[in-house]
Design a protein around this motif. Structure first.
Motif, PDB file in Angstrom:
ATOM      1  N   LYS A 154       0.842  -1.203   0.000  1.00 27.81           N
ATOM      2  CA  LYS A 154       0.000   0.000   0.000  1.00 27.81           C
ATOM      3  C   LYS A 154       0.875   1.250   0.000  1.00 27.81           C
ATOM      4  O   LYS A 154       0.615   2.200  -0.739  1.00 27.81           O
ATOM      5  CB  LYS A 154      -0.923  -0.010   1.217  1.00 27.81           C
ATOM      6  CG  LYS A 154      -1.853   1.165   1.278  1.00 27.81           C
ATOM      7  CD  LYS A 154      -2.743   1.115   2.505  1.00 27.81           C
ATOM      8  CE  LYS A 154      -3.589   2.364   2.613  1.00 27.81           C
ATOM      9  NZ  LYS A 154      -4.357   2.390   3.853  1.00 27.81           N
ATOM     10  N   ASP A 155       1.921   1.226   0.822  1.00 33.69           N
ATOM     11  CA  ASP A 155       2.845   2.370   0.873  1.00 33.69           C
ATOM     12  C   ASP A 155       3.558   2.565  -0.463  1.00 33.69           C
ATOM     13  O   ASP A 155       3.725   3.692  -0.933  1.00 33.69           O
ATOM     14  CB  ASP A 155       3.874   2.172   1.990  1.00 33.69           C
ATOM     15  CG  ASP A 155       3.268   2.281   3.387  1.00 33.69           C
ATOM     16  OD1 ASP A 155       2.134   2.800   3.505  1.00 33.69           O
ATOM     17  OD2 ASP A 155       3.931   1.835   4.352  1.00 33.69           O
ATOM     18  N   GLU A 156       3.979   1.445  -1.061  1.00 37.68           N
ATOM     19  CA  GLU A 156       4.642   1.532  -2.368  1.00 37.68           C
ATOM     20  C   GLU A 156       3.692   2.111  -3.414  1.00 37.68           C
ATOM     21  O   GLU A 156       4.083   2.945  -4.225  1.00 37.68           O
ATOM     22  CB  GLU A 156       5.108   0.142  -2.817  1.00 37.68           C
ATOM     23  CG  GLU A 156       6.312  -0.387  -2.083  1.00 37.68           C
ATOM     24  CD  GLU A 156       6.709  -1.787  -2.538  1.00 37.68           C
ATOM     25  OE1 GLU A 156       6.496  -2.120  -3.728  1.00 37.68           O
ATOM     26  OE2 GLU A 156       7.227  -2.538  -1.700  1.00 37.68           O
ATOM     27  N   ARG A 157       2.441   1.654  -3.373  1.00 40.37           N
ATOM     28  CA  ARG A 157       1.442   2.156  -4.315  1.00 40.37           C
ATOM     29  C   ARG A 157       1.238   3.657  -4.135  1.00 40.37           C
ATOM     30  O   ARG A 157       1.182   4.407  -5.114  1.00 40.37           O
ATOM     31  CB  ARG A 157       0.125   1.405  -4.114  1.00 40.37           C
ATOM     32  CG  ARG A 157      -0.995   1.905  -4.995  1.00 40.37           C
ATOM     33  CD  ARG A 157      -2.263   1.066  -4.780  1.00 40.37           C
ATOM     34  NE  ARG A 157      -3.431   1.684  -5.324  1.00 40.37           N
ATOM     35  CZ  ARG A 157      -3.782   1.684  -6.601  1.00 40.37           C
ATOM     36  NH1 ARG A 157      -3.006   1.086  -7.482  1.00 40.37           N
ATOM     37  NH2 ARG A 157      -4.889   2.273  -7.001  1.00 40.37           N
ATOM     38  N   GLU A 158       1.152   4.098  -2.906  1.00 35.84           N
ATOM     39  CA  GLU A 158       0.976   5.532  -2.630  1.00 35.84           C
ATOM     40  C   GLU A 158       2.172   6.331  -3.122  1.00 35.84           C
ATOM     41  O   GLU A 158       2.016   7.429  -3.655  1.00 35.84           O
ATOM     42  CB  GLU A 158       0.734   5.751  -1.140  1.00 35.84           C
ATOM     43  CG  GLU A 158      -0.639   5.289  -0.682  1.00 35.84           C
ATOM     44  CD  GLU A 158      -0.839   5.400   0.829  1.00 35.84           C
ATOM     45  OE1 GLU A 158       0.069   5.905   1.521  1.00 35.84           O
ATOM     46  OE2 GLU A 158      -1.899   4.973   1.297  1.00 35.84           O
ATOM     47  N   GLU A 159       3.364   5.801  -2.944  1.00 37.43           N
ATOM     48  CA  GLU A 159       4.573   6.482  -3.417  1.00 37.43           C
ATOM     49  C   GLU A 159       4.578   6.585  -4.943  1.00 37.43           C
ATOM     50  O   GLU A 159       4.913   7.625  -5.506  1.00 37.43           O
ATOM     51  CB  GLU A 159       5.832   5.749  -2.942  1.00 37.43           C
ATOM     52  CG  GLU A 159       6.188   5.991  -1.506  1.00 37.43           C
ATOM     53  CD  GLU A 159       6.548   7.432  -1.210  1.00 37.43           C
ATOM     54  OE1 GLU A 159       7.284   8.053  -2.010  1.00 37.43           O
ATOM     55  OE2 GLU A 159       6.071   7.956  -0.196  1.00 37.43           O
ATOM     56  N   VAL A 160       4.182   5.495  -5.598  1.00 34.91           N
ATOM     57  CA  VAL A 160       4.135   5.495  -7.061  1.00 34.91           C
ATOM     58  C   VAL A 160       3.088   6.493  -7.546  1.00 34.91           C
ATOM     59  O   VAL A 160       3.327   7.268  -8.483  1.00 34.91           O
ATOM     60  CB  VAL A 160       3.856   4.075  -7.604  1.00 34.91           C
ATOM     61  CG1 VAL A 160       3.534   4.108  -9.091  1.00 34.91           C
ATOM     62  CG2 VAL A 160       5.050   3.169  -7.339  1.00 34.91           C
ATOM     63  N   LEU A 161       1.916   6.501  -6.904  1.00 34.80           N
ATOM     64  CA  LEU A 161       0.867   7.452  -7.284  1.00 34.80           C
ATOM     65  C   LEU A 161       1.326   8.892  -7.051  1.00 34.80           C
ATOM     66  O   LEU A 161       1.036   9.776  -7.870  1.00 34.80           O
ATOM     67  CB  LEU A 161      -0.422   7.167  -6.505  1.00 34.80           C
ATOM     68  CG  LEU A 161      -1.146   5.868  -6.886  1.00 34.80           C
ATOM     69  CD1 LEU A 161      -2.318   5.616  -5.954  1.00 34.80           C
ATOM     70  CD2 LEU A 161      -1.606   5.914  -8.333  1.00 34.80           C
ATOM     71  N   LYS A 162       2.041   9.120  -5.969  1.00 33.10           N
ATOM     72  CA  LYS A 162       2.575  10.457  -5.687  1.00 33.10           C
ATOM     73  C   LYS A 162       3.562  10.870  -6.775  1.00 33.10           C
ATOM     74  O   LYS A 162       3.531  12.008  -7.271  1.00 33.10           O
ATOM     75  CB  LYS A 162       3.257  10.466  -4.323  1.00 33.10           C
ATOM     76  CG  LYS A 162       3.843  11.797  -3.927  1.00 33.10           C
ATOM     77  CD  LYS A 162       4.510  11.718  -2.569  1.00 33.10           C
ATOM     78  CE  LYS A 162       5.197  13.015  -2.212  1.00 33.10           C
ATOM     79  NZ  LYS A 162       5.898  12.925  -0.926  1.00 33.10           N
ATOM     80  N   GLU A 163       4.420   9.939  -7.158  1.00 29.55           N
ATOM     81  CA  GLU A 163       5.397  10.234  -8.205  1.00 29.55           C
ATOM     82  C   GLU A 163       4.698  10.513  -9.536  1.00 29.55           C
ATOM     83  O   GLU A 163       5.083  11.421 -10.273  1.00 29.55           O
ATOM     84  CB  GLU A 163       6.372   9.062  -8.358  1.00 29.55           C
ATOM     85  CG  GLU A 163       7.512   9.354  -9.305  1.00 29.55           C
ATOM     86  CD  GLU A 163       8.529   8.225  -9.356  1.00 29.55           C
ATOM     87  OE1 GLU A 163       9.342   8.235 -10.305  1.00 29.55           O
ATOM     88  OE2 GLU A 163       8.523   7.343  -8.491  1.00 29.55           O
ATOM     89  N   ILE A 164       3.645   9.762  -9.834  1.00 23.76           N
ATOM     90  CA  ILE A 164       2.881   9.989 -11.068  1.00 23.76           C
ATOM     91  C   ILE A 164       2.275  11.381 -11.055  1.00 23.76           C
ATOM     92  O   ILE A 164       2.342  12.108 -12.056  1.00 23.76           O
ATOM     93  CB  ILE A 164       1.797   8.904 -11.242  1.00 23.76           C
ATOM     94  CG1 ILE A 164       2.443   7.572 -11.596  1.00 23.76           C
ATOM     95  CG2 ILE A 164       0.786   9.309 -12.314  1.00 23.76           C
ATOM     96  CD1 ILE A 164       1.480   6.394 -11.574  1.00 23.76           C
ATOM     97  N   ARG A 165       1.679  11.785  -9.936  1.00 23.93           N
ATOM     98  CA  ARG A 165       1.091  13.134  -9.831  1.00 23.93           C
ATOM     99  C   ARG A 165       2.151  14.213 -10.015  1.00 23.93           C
ATOM    100  O   ARG A 165       1.922  15.213 -10.684  1.00 23.93           O
ATOM    101  CB  ARG A 165       0.386  13.310  -8.482  1.00 23.93           C
ATOM    102  CG  ARG A 165      -0.952  12.611  -8.395  1.00 23.93           C
ATOM    103  CD  ARG A 165      -1.739  13.024  -7.152  1.00 23.93           C
ATOM    104  NE  ARG A 165      -1.019  12.769  -5.912  1.00 23.93           N
ATOM    105  CZ  ARG A 165      -1.055  11.632  -5.214  1.00 23.93           C
ATOM    106  NH1 ARG A 165      -1.771  10.607  -5.651  1.00 23.93           N
ATOM    107  NH2 ARG A 165      -0.379  11.508  -4.087  1.00 23.93           N
TER     108      ARG A 165
END
Length: 98
Positions: free
Chosen positions: A13-24
């Motif tokens: 979940k944390d990795e997913r949030e980090e990836v989504l943050k990077e995408i934004r």
């Protein structure tokens, strides 16, 4: 065993949030770069229009009181003179100045 699965799920979940943050962040950077490019293109167009307007005023000392429509009518009349279309086509092909 249950704690291990929960920890892995939390990590994913944390990795997913980090990836989504990077995408934004990358999307925002892309928007910034696109806005910068549009600004540069607008600036180049404005400069080109000003330069060509100055050339027009230098070649044809028209009254500054003429409206845009009157200047347009003058240029349209010039474009209809014999040979004007051919000259314009030749300049467009060769990129040469007069």
């Amino acid at each position: 065993m249950h704690q291990n699965i929960t920890a892995q799920a939390e990590q994913k979940k944390d990795e997913r949030e980090e990836v989504l943050k990077e995408i934004r962040q990358l999307e925002n950077r892309q928007k910034i770069l696109q806005n910068k490019q549009r600004g540069e293109e607008r600036k180049a167009r404005t400069r080109r229009l000003i330069e060509r307007g100055a050339i027009l005023e230098g070649v044809f000392p028209l009254s500054p009181d003429l409206s845009g429509e009157e200047v347009k009518a003058f240029l349209v009349a010039l474009s209809r003179l014999p040979g004007a279309a051919k000259l314009a086509a030749e300049l467009t092909k060769s990129g040469d100045a007069l």
